[in-house]
Design an enzyme around this catalytic site. Sequence first.
Site, PDB file in Angstrom:
ATOM      1  CG  HIS A  10      22.927   3.634  12.221  1.00  0.00           C
ATOM      2  ND1 HIS A  10      23.778   4.035  11.217  1.00  0.00           N
ATOM      3  CD2 HIS A  10      21.668   3.878  11.769  1.00  0.00           C
ATOM      4  CE1 HIS A  10      23.076   4.511  10.212  1.00  0.00           C
ATOM      5  NE2 HIS A  10      21.792   4.425  10.516  1.00  0.00           N
ATOM      6  N   GLY A  53      -1.025  -1.342   8.799  1.00  0.00           N
ATOM      7  CA  GLY A  53      -0.520  -0.008   8.502  1.00  0.00           C
ATOM      8  C   GLY A  53       0.276   0.615   9.633  1.00  0.00           C
ATOM      9  CB  THR A  80      11.746  -5.824  18.673  1.00  0.00           C
ATOM     10  OG1 THR A  80      11.036  -6.690  19.578  1.00  0.00           O
ATOM     11  CG2 THR A  80      11.176  -4.413  18.778  1.00  0.00           C
ATOM     12  CG  ASN A  95      -2.302   0.571   0.886  1.00  0.00           C
ATOM     13  OD1 ASN A  95      -2.395   1.612   0.233  1.00  0.00           O
ATOM     14  ND2 ASN A  95      -3.369  -0.064   1.359  1.00  0.00           N
TER      15      ASN A  95
END
Length: 212
Positions: free
Chosen positions: A110, A164, A187, A80
């Site tokens: 990072h 979303g 995660t 989407n």
Amino acid sequence: MVNLIKGTWMEQDDEELKSRWIKGKDLLYEYNNHSLADVDEINRLKKELFKSVGDNVTVTPPFFCDFGSNTSIGEGTFINVGCVFLDTCELTIGKYCLIGPGVHIYCANHPSDIEERIIPRDDSLNTKDYPYINNNGRFNEDIEYTFTEFAEPVKIGDRSWIGGQSIILPGVTIGENVVIGAGSVVTHDMPSDTIAFGSPAKVVRENKISDY
């Protein structure tokens, strides 16, 4: 051992890597500014932009990515509007997936330690005693610095639905038939046939096909 890349993509000494990044950005600009009514041209641009793309794949503009050439998208998948893929290494999306509006998928990462994340451009200063940082943890402001980055692959299994505004972090694998609730932050890996949501996302129940 994590392989750190020094500098932004435009600063890389690896000309092949830099040229792939620039090519991806150029193709992305074409794709985002081209009429979806021109199906043949849209299909050509998808095939040039992505590492592989199956039949009947929809990628709704505006769409944003780092390379494109590291992303594989399976047949029938719908992506989407407003998605962001930081595909600094392999990003794989299976068949018949739904990727909701504004989903962010990050392969790029990072170091959390500041002395590894921000380093001098001058390689002669990059020693383990960190001569550019004083005893109070202050950086020498007379030195020019850049950033380091590393990458971890992301994989989403067949028939999964990412709600979303969800964010998928580096190194995550999501199994098949998984639903991730809108606004979640994923995660860690998610097993197949589950529904998960939250920040961080957690499995709330199984999502197996009913027996008939």
